[in-house]
Design a protein around this motif. Structure first.
Motif, PDB file in Angstrom:
ATOM      1  N   ALA A 342     -13.641  -3.599 -27.611  1.00 31.64           N
ATOM      2  CA  ALA A 342     -13.845  -3.831 -26.107  1.00 31.64           C
ATOM      3  C   ALA A 342     -12.382  -4.158 -25.405  1.00 31.64           C
ATOM      4  O   ALA A 342     -12.082  -3.588 -24.457  1.00 31.64           O
ATOM      5  N   VAL A 343     -11.801  -5.292 -26.150  1.00 25.54           N
ATOM      6  CA  VAL A 343     -10.560  -5.638 -25.831  1.00 25.54           C
ATOM      7  C   VAL A 343      -9.646  -4.469 -25.824  1.00 25.54           C
ATOM      8  O   VAL A 343      -8.511  -4.213 -24.726  1.00 25.54           O
ATOM      9  N   ALA A 344      -9.359  -3.695 -26.696  1.00 27.48           N
ATOM     10  CA  ALA A 344      -8.574  -2.611 -26.817  1.00 27.48           C
ATOM     11  C   ALA A 344      -8.529  -1.767 -25.659  1.00 27.48           C
ATOM     12  O   ALA A 344      -7.569  -1.319 -25.113  1.00 27.48           O
ATOM     13  N   ASN A 345      -9.730  -1.251 -25.183  1.00 21.51           N
ATOM     14  CA  ASN A 345      -9.812  -0.343 -24.142  1.00 21.51           C
ATOM     15  C   ASN A 345      -9.245  -0.933 -22.607  1.00 21.51           C
ATOM     16  O   ASN A 345      -8.618  -0.368 -22.053  1.00 21.51           O
ATOM     17  N   GLN A 346      -9.622  -2.100 -22.633  1.00 20.34           N
ATOM     18  CA  GLN A 346      -9.090  -3.093 -21.567  1.00 20.34           C
ATOM     19  C   GLN A 346      -7.678  -3.065 -21.423  1.00 20.34           C
ATOM     20  O   GLN A 346      -6.900  -2.945 -20.399  1.00 20.34           O
ATOM     21  N   ILE A 347      -6.941  -3.345 -22.563  1.00 20.05           N
ATOM     22  CA  ILE A 347      -5.698  -3.018 -22.863  1.00 20.05           C
ATOM     23  C   ILE A 347      -4.908  -1.768 -22.612  1.00 20.05           C
ATOM     24  O   ILE A 347      -3.882  -1.641 -21.707  1.00 20.05           O
ATOM     25  N   ARG A 348      -5.571  -0.706 -23.036  1.00 18.33           N
ATOM     26  CA  ARG A 348      -5.154   0.560 -22.700  1.00 18.33           C
ATOM     27  C   ARG A 348      -5.006   0.783 -21.259  1.00 18.33           C
ATOM     28  O   ARG A 348      -4.217   1.510 -20.519  1.00 18.33           O
ATOM     29  N   THR A 349      -6.185   0.597 -20.519  1.00 17.19           N
ATOM     30  CA  THR A 349      -6.085   0.741 -18.952  1.00 17.19           C
ATOM     31  C   THR A 349      -5.495  -0.193 -18.346  1.00 17.19           C
ATOM     32  O   THR A 349      -5.088   0.129 -17.117  1.00 17.19           O
ATOM     33  N   SER A 350      -5.167  -1.134 -18.744  1.00 14.98           N
ATOM     34  CA  SER A 350      -4.145  -2.177 -18.051  1.00 14.98           C
ATOM     35  C   SER A 350      -2.619  -1.522 -18.114  1.00 14.98           C
ATOM     36  O   SER A 350      -1.842  -1.291 -17.194  1.00 14.98           O
ATOM     37  N   LEU A 351      -2.273  -0.833 -19.392  1.00 15.71           N
ATOM     38  CA  LEU A 351      -1.046  -0.305 -19.600  1.00 15.71           C
ATOM     39  C   LEU A 351      -0.986   0.996 -18.732  1.00 15.71           C
ATOM     40  O   LEU A 351      -0.210   1.353 -18.184  1.00 15.71           O
ATOM     41  N   SER A 352      -2.228   1.966 -18.686  1.00 15.21           N
ATOM     42  CA  SER A 352      -2.234   2.834 -18.031  1.00 15.21           C
ATOM     43  C   SER A 352      -1.913   2.939 -16.708  1.00 15.21           C
ATOM     44  O   SER A 352      -1.528   3.713 -15.829  1.00 15.21           O
ATOM     45  N   SER A 353      -2.483   1.710 -16.059  1.00 16.94           N
ATOM     46  CA  SER A 353      -2.572   1.364 -14.624  1.00 16.94           C
ATOM     47  C   SER A 353      -0.959   1.117 -14.349  1.00 16.94           C
ATOM     48  O   SER A 353      -0.464   1.665 -13.144  1.00 16.94           O
ATOM     49  N   ILE A 354      -0.462   0.314 -14.962  1.00 16.82           N
ATOM     50  CA  ILE A 354       1.014   0.295 -14.850  1.00 16.82           C
ATOM     51  C   ILE A 354       1.937   1.439 -14.926  1.00 16.82           C
ATOM     52  O   ILE A 354       2.639   1.674 -13.922  1.00 16.82           O
ATOM     53  N   GLU A 355       1.788   2.261 -15.957  1.00 15.78           N
ATOM     54  CA  GLU A 355       2.327   3.543 -16.317  1.00 15.78           C
ATOM     55  C   GLU A 355       2.143   4.466 -14.886  1.00 15.78           C
ATOM     56  O   GLU A 355       3.099   5.110 -14.364  1.00 15.78           O
ATOM     57  N   GLY A 356       0.670   4.647 -14.440  1.00 12.44           N
ATOM     58  CA  GLY A 356       0.643   5.558 -13.361  1.00 12.44           C
ATOM     59  C   GLY A 356       1.190   4.971 -12.169  1.00 12.44           C
ATOM     60  O   GLY A 356       1.557   5.798 -11.368  1.00 12.44           O
ATOM     61  N   ALA A 357       0.927   3.824 -11.896  1.00 11.73           N
ATOM     62  CA  ALA A 357       1.755   2.979 -10.688  1.00 11.73           C
ATOM     63  C   ALA A 357       3.134   3.274 -10.708  1.00 11.73           C
ATOM     64  O   ALA A 357       3.631   3.711  -9.461  1.00 11.73           O
ATOM     65  N   VAL A 358       3.638   3.227 -11.625  1.00 15.48           N
ATOM     66  CA  VAL A 358       5.358   3.312 -11.482  1.00 15.48           C
ATOM     67  C   VAL A 358       5.551   4.905 -11.338  1.00 15.48           C
ATOM     68  O   VAL A 358       6.484   5.015 -10.704  1.00 15.48           O
ATOM     69  N   ALA A 359       4.673   5.702 -12.152  1.00 13.79           N
ATOM     70  CA  ALA A 359       5.264   6.983 -11.943  1.00 13.79           C
ATOM     71  C   ALA A 359       4.980   7.548 -10.472  1.00 13.79           C
ATOM     72  O   ALA A 359       5.689   8.695 -10.242  1.00 13.79           O
ATOM     73  N   HIS A 360       4.112   7.004 -10.048  1.00 17.73           N
ATOM     74  CA  HIS A 360       3.694   7.612  -8.595  1.00 17.73           C
ATOM     75  C   HIS A 360       3.977   6.638  -7.553  1.00 17.73           C
ATOM     76  O   HIS A 360       3.622   6.234  -6.460  1.00 17.73           O
ATOM     77  N   ALA A 361       5.195   5.693  -7.805  1.00 16.01           N
ATOM     78  CA  ALA A 361       5.639   4.486  -7.131  1.00 16.01           C
ATOM     79  C   ALA A 361       5.828   5.051  -5.455  1.00 16.01           C
ATOM     80  O   ALA A 361       5.400   4.279  -4.608  1.00 16.01           O
ATOM     81  N   ASP A 362       6.596   5.801  -5.369  1.00 16.11           N
ATOM     82  CA  ASP A 362       6.859   6.559  -4.002  1.00 16.11           C
ATOM     83  C   ASP A 362       5.769   6.955  -3.096  1.00 16.11           C
ATOM     84  O   ASP A 362       5.854   6.489  -2.177  1.00 16.11           O
ATOM     85  N   GLU A 363       4.914   7.508  -3.753  1.00 13.00           N
ATOM     86  CA  GLU A 363       3.592   7.954  -3.024  1.00 13.00           C
ATOM     87  C   GLU A 363       2.865   6.668  -2.929  1.00 13.00           C
ATOM     88  O   GLU A 363       2.189   6.532  -1.516  1.00 13.00           O
ATOM     89  N   LEU A 364       2.716   5.754  -3.653  1.00  7.19           N
ATOM     90  CA  LEU A 364       1.904   4.233  -3.234  1.00  7.19           C
ATOM     91  C   LEU A 364       2.514   3.501  -2.363  1.00  7.19           C
ATOM     92  O   LEU A 364       2.100   3.109  -1.335  1.00  7.19           O
ATOM     93  N   ILE A 365       3.977   3.603  -2.248  1.00  2.00           N
ATOM     94  CA  ILE A 365       4.598   2.671  -1.315  1.00  2.00           C
ATOM     95  C   ILE A 365       4.627   3.717   0.192  1.00  2.00           C
ATOM     96  O   ILE A 365       4.261   2.687   1.120  1.00  2.00           O
ATOM     97  N   ALA A 366       4.647   4.831   0.088  1.00  2.00           N
ATOM     98  CA  ALA A 366       4.553   5.597   1.276  1.00  2.00           C
ATOM     99  C   ALA A 366       3.025   5.413   1.789  1.00  2.00           C
ATOM    100  O   ALA A 366       2.796   5.454   3.038  1.00  2.00           O
ATOM    101  N   TYR A 367       2.032   5.449   0.963  1.00  2.00           N
ATOM    102  CA  TYR A 367       0.902   5.668   1.305  1.00  2.00           C
ATOM    103  C   TYR A 367       0.592   4.043   2.074  1.00  2.00           C
ATOM    104  O   TYR A 367      -0.325   4.034   3.091  1.00  2.00           O
ATOM    105  N   GLN A 368       0.876   3.146   1.512  1.00  2.00           N
ATOM    106  CA  GLN A 368       0.819   1.584   2.140  1.00  2.00           C
ATOM    107  C   GLN A 368       1.345   1.459   3.409  1.00  2.00           C
ATOM    108  O   GLN A 368       0.852   1.057   4.371  1.00  2.00           O
ATOM    109  N   ALA A 369       2.443   2.084   3.833  1.00  2.00           N
ATOM    110  CA  ALA A 369       3.323   2.094   5.057  1.00  2.00           C
ATOM    111  C   ALA A 369       2.255   2.792   5.952  1.00  2.00           C
ATOM    112  O   ALA A 369       2.204   2.281   7.064  1.00  2.00           O
ATOM    113  N   GLU A 370       1.851   4.076   5.476  1.00  2.00           N
ATOM    114  CA  GLU A 370       1.057   4.780   6.507  1.00  2.00           C
ATOM    115  C   GLU A 370      -0.152   4.057   6.696  1.00  2.00           C
ATOM    116  O   GLU A 370      -0.795   4.273   8.000  1.00  2.00           O
TER     117      GLU A 370
END
Length: 855
Positions: A342-370
């Protein structure tokens, strides 16, 4: 000196464990190459964190160590729990950016509006203490971010700021860790029936006072939530993760959830970004051959939930739910599940959250301003200048709402002139305005606007949460704002004018929030207190008169015991402490109404309450009551486990409080003791399902039964699709709606209310049977019962006109039946006076029986 000793201790632990370079924990990338100078969690702790659950102090010690050992990590104590455990927030970034942390945080509001970087990612774990895989996952993830020597992590830390709240609920997490660790053998038991997998009441899900902290993002009753929100609004993160566990016979869930049950105020782009990041979770879980699902089970509707609050305030909130081992290992429908898996899955999605957010940083930053720009545009398009609310004659309650709004980063401005709000006059200085032209316009609409037309009919949590109704304050939208003062940064506590000391008596108006705790303190100090049972006009100055509502307290100097300290001095202390107005009466003769020595102004009897708790009863509801006594009344409350009811002398108590819950397991001897308690003069105060259960006690009830005759032939029901059962059931359960009741303000249990109409929070289908005595109903549901939220037509018809609060005499005592939760989540201030009245004024409820013709 401390740092040197601390590092020496760590080195000693590493040496003792002889672990050398740590291998990667399951859930981390297989090629993980950690910095050998940074001790792995197993090296630091002396055991594998997948093998035993972590205490909070162990987690804190390791994270403090990481902040000392790595230049990528800083740590800050942002608060403290009720149980005095520290609340920690970690910041991960490149060493260069670490030096700029304070400046970055100070600039985040501007950057969020203008679309500047860097992206900010917030990782949050274990708001439910017994969903413990998140706690260990936070520690392992922190180690990885602090020590990994690879380009991916270096890139993340160069491009983003990663915040981590490792344990959102330390008190509950420790309660659970103690339980499962003390039941773990050398060979852990996987049998689901084993004691390890079934915590004792109240279990570790909740916080110190048994509240669900995942519902406290809106009310902000508790220090954990207040500390978090202060940092949340300072940092304005782009992505917020919310790591949970669910039942053992489940796999792994991540959002997006049920599309039809999203909050309609959340922009559609939020959900598409959630789905985009979900691709990264799916990839990591697929690589590990772990099953998962999305778009089912969980909604994104209630604004006070950890994955929805961010959606309504400019972030992208993401819920994760891991099938739980509820201990160390458990047999499930999917095979044997270990805590480590169970811990391992929570680690995997912690890292995937960072990975996805960094990969789509421009979209997320633009979305927040909008998000913030479009919020202001929506206010203009809606032709909404804002809202005004007043204190309704109770300054403490009005200021409490102002304080709550400020904690939510809402602009609040004092109204400088006399205004009328929702038909009620508010003098200058007693009202506030909330302009619509601000970043959090969507959130404001969510918390200010009652709704009765909803596109959905099933809800994971409550369907409505209007703050004006919950605080019972006049609140209304306005097309044009009046003259306003400067925006508030804080709100001062209400400090009334100290009472004059040269008076024969003093009066405490009961229509103010500070009055019940003042009364509780006076009774605890053995002062004699009277109460107006009728309105009375009293001379309070040479030429001044004042009318006092029913329930107002009279403290007569001549009635006080000689052993007590001077009552005028004690009143002055309590008035300042509780923000309660105390008015000096110049004479005992009333201008109109009862005089101060009248039989209509009886002495209030001291109270000695106890509450029944234990297995089968609702920890949440019991916790609301305990917290109310401890923090609002500032008085102790005895909690009696129901298994001890036959072994305790109940005559020691004036009131027995029965919180919501299932009382079917209560043994017959215990029920008999409750009957004897009432017959001998005690007050039984029963809420929600307990109110229905007490109707089964042999107390010679005179209740009006259902009109439907039992021998009436039942019509054959129309067949319904089996697949519709869950939704049909959810519609009828009443998951959380605001209903209207009409009070009898002449009844002692409604003293202090000047308006007959009041809004209550309703959850569940429980319904009180009406008593044959027409004077017993303190509150009835109105005919047009729905005020805000969802309520099926069947429930509208069923509840309309039925009793919501009833008190009936039985022998020398009484039973108070409460259909709803008057202390809901600690913030429904509009109804808490009903609970206080039930506690303090139940003893003055007389017998009400008209003479029969035979008499």
């Amino acid at each position: 000196m401390f740092v040197t000793r601390f590092r020496s201790l760590v080195a000693l632990i590493v040496l003792i464990c002889s672990a050398g370079q740590a291998t990667a924990f399951s859930g981390l990338p297989a090629d993980f190459d950690p910095d050998p100078d940074i001790a792995a969690p197993a090296e630091f702790l002396g055991f594998d964190p997948a093998e035993r659950h972590l205490r909070h102090d162990q987690v804190v010690a390791y994270l403090d160590y990481l902040a000392e050992a790595s230049d990528r990590v800083s740590i800050e104590q942002i608060g403290q729990t009720h149980g005095l455990r520290p609340l920690k927030l970690l910041v991960f970034s490149s060493p260069e950016r670490q030096a700029q942390t304070a400046q970055l945080r100070a600039d985040r509001v501007r950057a969020s509006r203008e679309g500047d970087g860097p992206p900010v990612i917030w990782l949050g774990y274990a708001v439910h203490g017994n969903e413990a895989s998140g706690v260990t996952a936070a520690m392992i993830t922190a180690w990885y971010l602090a020590s990994a020597r690879n380009d991916e992590v270096s890139g993340w830390l160069e491009e983003a700021v990663i915040l981590m709240e490792p344990v959102l609920n330390p008190d509950g997490a420790d309660r659970f860790a103690h339980w499962v660790n003390m039941h773990r053998g050398v060979h852990p038991v996987s049998d689901p029936a084993d004691r390890e997998h079934h915590e004792n009441w109240p279990n570790g899900r909740t916080n110190y006072y048994w509240f669900d902290l995942n519902r406290d993002w809106l009310p902000l009753v508790h220090p954990e939530s207040r500390a978090r929100l202060a940092q949340f609004h300072a940092w304005r993160p782009h992505v917020v993760t919310d790591h949970h566990e669910m039942g053992p016979n489940s796999t792994y869930f991540f959002q997006p959830g049920v599309p039809e049950r999203n909050n309609p105020l959340t922009p559609a782009r939020n959900f598409s970004l959630t789905a985009t990041i979900a691709e990264y979770h799916a990839r990591r879980l697929d690589e590990a051959d772990e099953p998962y699902y999305t778009r089912e089970s969980f909604d994104d509707y209630y604004a006070g939930k950890g994955s929805t609050y961010p959606d309504l305030t400019g972030s992208v909130g993401i819920l994760f739910e891991q099938g739980s081992a509820r201990g160390h290992v458990q047999d499930t429908e999917y095979g044997q599940r270990t805590f480590g898996e169970a811990v391992a899955n929570q680690i995997r999605t912690s890292l995937s959250s960072i990975e996805g957010a960094v990969a789509h940083a421009d979209e997320l930053i633009a979305y927040q301003a909008e998000f913030f720009r479009s919020a202001r545009e929506a206010a203009d398009r809606d032709r909404n200048e804002g809202w005004m609310f007043g204190d309704g004659g109770d300054p403490a309650r009005g200021r409490a709402l102002v304080e709550l709004l400020l904690r939510h980063d809402i602009t609040v401005m004092p109204v400088a002139e006399e205004v009328t709000i929702a038909g009620r006059q508010q003098p200058a200085g007693s009202a506030w305005a909330v302009p619509a032209d601000q970043d959090q316009y969507r959130f404001l609409r969510s918390v200010f606007e009652p709704v009765t037309e909803l596109t959905m009919e099933t809800f994971y949590d409550v369907s409505t949460w209007p703050l004006g109704l919950s605080f019972d304050l006049p609140l209304a939208p306005v097309r044009r704002l009046p003259t306003l003062g400067e925006a508030l940064e804080s709100v001062a506590a209400y400090r009334p004018t100290p009472p004059a000391s040269d008076a024969p008596a003093w009066i405490v108006p009961w229509d103010q929030r500070g009055a019940p705790p003042l009364l509780a303190a006076l009774l605890a100090d053995d002062y004699r207190i009277q109460v107006f049972t009728k309105p009375s006009t009293i001379q309070v100055g040479e030429d001044d008169e004042r009318e006092f509502v029913r329930g107002s307290l009279v403290i007569h100097r001549g009635l006080q015991p000689d052993s007590a300290p001077p009552v005028d001095e004690r009143l002055a202390e309590l008035a300042a402490e509780h923000g309660s107005e105390v008015v000096a009466a110049r004479r005992g003769l009333a201008v109109s109404g009862p005089d101060l020595g009248s039989p209509s102004v009886p002495v209030v009897e001291p109270v000695q309450p106890a509450m029944v708790v234990g297995q089968g009863l609702s920890p949440n509801h019991a916790g609301y009551v305990w917290h109310w006594f401890d923090h609002y009344l500032q008085q102790p409350l005895t909690r009696l486990d129901w298994m001890r009811l036959t072994r305790v002398d109940l005559s020691e108590y004036s009131h027995i409080i029965l919180p919501d819950g299932n009382y079917s397991a209560l043994p017959e001897p215990a029920a008999e003791r409750l009957v004897d308690f009432v017959q001998d003069g005690g007050i039984l105060l029963a809420a929600r399902r307990a109110a229905a259960w007490v109707e089964t006690l042999p107390l010679e009830w005179e209740l009006i039964e259902d009109e439907d005759s039992e021998d009436e032939q039942q019509a054959v029901p129309e067949r319904r699709a089996y697949g519709d059962f869950r939704d049909d059931r959810a519609r009828e359960l009443i998951g959380g709606s605001v209903l209207g009741v009409r009070l009898d303000p002449t009844h002692p249990l409604a003293f202090g209310y000047t308006e007959e109409d009041l809004a209550v929070m309703r959850r569940g289908r429980q319904m009180l049977k009406p008593a044959s005595n027409p004077y017993s109903s303190v509150a009835l549901y109105t005919d047009d019962v729905l005020v805000s939220g969802f309520l099926s037509e069947e429930n509208r018809e069923r509840l309309a006109g039925s009793p919501a609060l009833s008190v009936t005499r039985h022998g020398a005592g009484a039973v108070i039946r409460v259909a709803d939760d008057y202390l809901f989540r600690g913030y429904w201030l509009g109804t808490e006076r009903l609970f206080a009245n039930a506690l303090f004024f139940s003893s003055i409820v007389g017998t009400t029986q008209l003479p029969s013709e035979a008499d």
